[in-house]
Design an enzyme around this catalytic site. Structure first.
Site, PDB file in Angstrom:
ATOM      1  N   GLU A   1       0.823  -1.219   0.000  1.00  0.00           N
ATOM      2  CA  GLU A   1       0.000   0.000   0.000  1.00  0.00           C
ATOM      3  C   GLU A   1       0.858   1.270   0.000  1.00  0.00           C
ATOM      4  O   GLU A   1       0.404   2.330   0.408  1.00  0.00           O
ATOM      5  CB  GLU A   1      -0.936  -0.012   1.202  1.00  0.00           C
ATOM      6  CG  GLU A   1      -1.909  -1.177   1.192  1.00  0.00           C
ATOM      7  CD  GLU A   1      -2.812  -1.200   2.402  1.00  0.00           C
ATOM      8  OE1 GLU A   1      -3.595  -0.255   2.576  1.00  0.00           O
ATOM      9  OE2 GLU A   1      -2.725  -2.152   3.190  1.00  0.00           O
TER      10      GLU A   1
ATOM     11  N   SER B   1      -6.715  -2.536   1.983  1.00  0.00           N
ATOM     12  CA  SER B   1      -6.992  -1.926   0.677  1.00  0.00           C
ATOM     13  C   SER B   1      -7.377  -2.943  -0.387  1.00  0.00           C
ATOM     14  O   SER B   1      -7.145  -2.744  -1.569  1.00  0.00           O
ATOM     15  CB  SER B   1      -5.785  -1.110   0.193  1.00  0.00           C
ATOM     16  OG  SER B   1      -5.604   0.020   1.007  1.00  0.00           O
TER      17      SER B   1
ATOM     18  N   TYR C   1      -9.450   3.360  -5.261  1.00  0.00           N
ATOM     19  CA  TYR C   1      -8.465   4.407  -5.464  1.00  0.00           C
ATOM     20  C   TYR C   1      -8.438   5.043  -6.852  1.00  0.00           C
ATOM     21  O   TYR C   1      -7.859   6.118  -7.004  1.00  0.00           O
ATOM     22  CB  TYR C   1      -7.066   3.870  -5.120  1.00  0.00           C
ATOM     23  CG  TYR C   1      -6.963   3.435  -3.676  1.00  0.00           C
ATOM     24  CD1 TYR C   1      -7.135   4.351  -2.643  1.00  0.00           C
ATOM     25  CD2 TYR C   1      -6.742   2.105  -3.353  1.00  0.00           C
ATOM     26  CE1 TYR C   1      -7.064   3.952  -1.320  1.00  0.00           C
ATOM     27  CE2 TYR C   1      -6.669   1.698  -2.025  1.00  0.00           C
ATOM     28  CZ  TYR C   1      -6.831   2.626  -1.026  1.00  0.00           C
ATOM     29  OH  TYR C   1      -6.768   2.234   0.293  1.00  0.00           O
TER      30      TYR C   1
ATOM     31  N   ARG D   1     -11.760   2.993  11.295  1.00  0.00           N
ATOM     32  CA  ARG D   1     -12.925   2.875  10.414  1.00  0.00           C
ATOM     33  C   ARG D   1     -13.294   1.413  10.284  1.00  0.00           C
ATOM     34  O   ARG D   1     -12.439   0.577   9.969  1.00  0.00           O
ATOM     35  CB  ARG D   1     -12.624   3.461   9.033  1.00  0.00           C
ATOM     36  CG  ARG D   1     -13.883   3.774   8.217  1.00  0.00           C
ATOM     37  CD  ARG D   1     -13.584   4.020   6.751  1.00  0.00           C
ATOM     38  NE  ARG D   1     -13.273   2.768   6.069  1.00  0.00           N
ATOM     39  CZ  ARG D   1     -12.137   2.538   5.412  1.00  0.00           C
ATOM     40  NH1 ARG D   1     -11.188   3.453   5.345  1.00  0.00           N
ATOM     41  NH2 ARG D   1     -11.937   1.368   4.828  1.00  0.00           N
TER      42      ARG D   1
ATOM     43  N   ASP E   1     -15.666  -1.547   8.525  1.00  0.00           N
ATOM     44  CA  ASP E   1     -16.395  -1.838   7.293  1.00  0.00           C
ATOM     45  C   ASP E   1     -17.426  -2.938   7.530  1.00  0.00           C
ATOM     46  O   ASP E   1     -17.170  -3.896   8.282  1.00  0.00           O
ATOM     47  CB  ASP E   1     -15.430  -2.283   6.193  1.00  0.00           C
ATOM     48  CG  ASP E   1     -14.397  -1.206   5.862  1.00  0.00           C
ATOM     49  OD1 ASP E   1     -14.716  -0.014   6.029  1.00  0.00           O
ATOM     50  OD2 ASP E   1     -13.279  -1.571   5.439  1.00  0.00           O
TER      51      ASP E   1
ATOM     52  N   GLU F   1     -14.104  -5.841   8.897  1.00  0.00           N
ATOM     53  CA  GLU F   1     -12.823  -5.564   9.543  1.00  0.00           C
ATOM     54  C   GLU F   1     -12.781  -4.119  10.016  1.00  0.00           C
ATOM     55  O   GLU F   1     -13.586  -3.291   9.596  1.00  0.00           O
ATOM     56  CB  GLU F   1     -11.661  -5.832   8.591  1.00  0.00           C
ATOM     57  CG  GLU F   1     -11.684  -5.005   7.316  1.00  0.00           C
ATOM     58  CD  GLU F   1     -10.580  -5.406   6.344  1.00  0.00           C
ATOM     59  OE1 GLU F   1      -9.518  -4.772   6.380  1.00  0.00           O
ATOM     60  OE2 GLU F   1     -10.805  -6.351   5.557  1.00  0.00           O
TER      61      GLU F   1
ATOM     62  N   ASN G   1     -10.150  -0.861  10.266  1.00  0.00           N
ATOM     63  CA  ASN G   1      -8.920  -0.278   9.740  1.00  0.00           C
ATOM     64  C   ASN G   1      -8.417   0.753  10.739  1.00  0.00           C
ATOM     65  O   ASN G   1      -9.069   1.772  10.960  1.00  0.00           O
ATOM     66  CB  ASN G   1      -9.209   0.367   8.382  1.00  0.00           C
ATOM     67  CG  ASN G   1      -7.973   0.808   7.649  1.00  0.00           C
ATOM     68  OD1 ASN G   1      -6.952   1.102   8.257  1.00  0.00           O
ATOM     69  ND2 ASN G   1      -8.062   0.872   6.335  1.00  0.00           N
TER      70      ASN G   1
ATOM     71  N   GLY H   1      -7.445   5.607   5.114  1.00  0.00           N
ATOM     72  CA  GLY H   1      -6.905   6.564   4.158  1.00  0.00           C
ATOM     73  C   GLY H   1      -7.203   7.991   4.584  1.00  0.00           C
ATOM     74  O   GLY H   1      -8.285   8.295   5.081  1.00  0.00           O
TER      75      GLY H   1
END
Length: 292
Positions: free
Chosen positions: A7, A133, A196, A235, A237, A253, A255, A259
């Site tokens: 990443e 990601s 992205y 964050r 998901d 999961e 994070n 980002g």
């Protein structure tokens, strides 16, 4: 920022944007591309705070956090244990499950076993257990006659997870408060390109979903943040199968290093409730700590 993970490019983008925002907030900022000389460069720079803009392995799995603890440098985001636990998808799911949070069935299997035959009934997802990601994710469709043939750079052990149909939702936690819920719309699988590349996805903020589902996302995200021992910004998901109502909402999961460009999901959520990008970055610096 940067570093050697898969990443790296995302991290460089995060680092550049955060550095610019922090300069706009009046901070003196030094940008460090994290290499093997990181310890020496940190000692030479002697910063008051390290803004951790790394993504992926080494940067968000507890490794650099341990280095910063050793050096006694306050840093943003989660500490060693929470970072390591969140990066291990299977162990973090076990922690969620123990706390009564809903998760989807998954297995850790040898790569060769996954390539030899279906280890669960399709549809299912195959992915590394410790990457983010959507790096190295394979979606095996219900009609697949043969198991997936994984690339050479996939690890020896992988996660195989039952596919959950429905909508992709996400919620950011800032400190002890959930911000809002985003509904992520794509034409297909929410993979690396969808995340992205320009036009890869569309974000609806706040999500136009039933209030009970919205409230559960907010509640579950805070509980996941606390269960893993996160601090700062995280964050979580979700997937939501609308046909099953509240029972169709599952955690995927958390994070610990989401980002951080102005158009990334977490800053976008902060902006939707009146917290600008510069203010968010400032808050993260002021929240930084170590020895926790």
């Amino acid at each position: 920022m940067g570093g050697p993970s898969a990443e790296r490019e995302v991290s460089l983008s995060t680092g550049r944007e955060c550095a610019a925002a922090l300069r706009g907030e009046g901070f003196e900022v030094v940008e460090l591309d994290a290499g093997r000389d990181l310890c020496d460069r940190l000692r030479a720079t002697s910063p008051d705070v390290v803004f951790n803009a790394l993504h992926g392995r080494w940067g968000e799995d507890g490794c650099v956090q341990g280095l910063l603890e050793w050096l006694g440098l306050p840093y943003t985001h989660s500490g060693v244990l929470a970072s390591a636990l969140a990066m291990d998808k299977q162990r973090s799911k076990a922690a969620y499950e123990a706390a009564g949070l809903p998760v989807v069935h998954s297995l850790i299997c040898e790569k060769a076993q996954v390539m030899a035959g279906h280890v669960m009934d399709p549809p299912y997802v195959v992915k590394p257990n410790n990457e983010g990601s959507s790096v190295g994710v394979y979606l095996v469709n219900a009609a697949a006659d043969a198991p997936p043939q994984l690339s050479d750079d996939m690890p020896a052990e992988v996660m195989v997870e039952a596919f959950v149909p429905g909508r992709e939702l996400t919620t950011t936690v800032m400190g002890d408060k959930a911000l809002t819920v985003t509904d992520i719309l794509t034409d297909g699988w929410y993979d690396y390109d969808a995340k992205y590349k320009p036009g890869g996805s569309r974000h609806v903020v706040p999500a136009d979903i039933p209030q009970p589902i919205f409230d559960l996302c907010m509640e579950y995200a805070v509980r996941a943040h606390d269960v893993l021992g996160c601090r700062g910004v995280s964050r979580t998901d979700f997937r939501w199968d609308e046909a099953r109502g509240e029972a169709g909402l599952v955690l995927l999961e958390t994070n610990t290093q989401p980002g951080m460009t102005p158009t990334s999901l977490s800053p976008e959520q902060a902006a939707s409730i009146g917290i600008g990008f510069g203010a968010l970055c400032r808050w993260m610096v002021e929240d930084a700590s170590c020895n926790r």
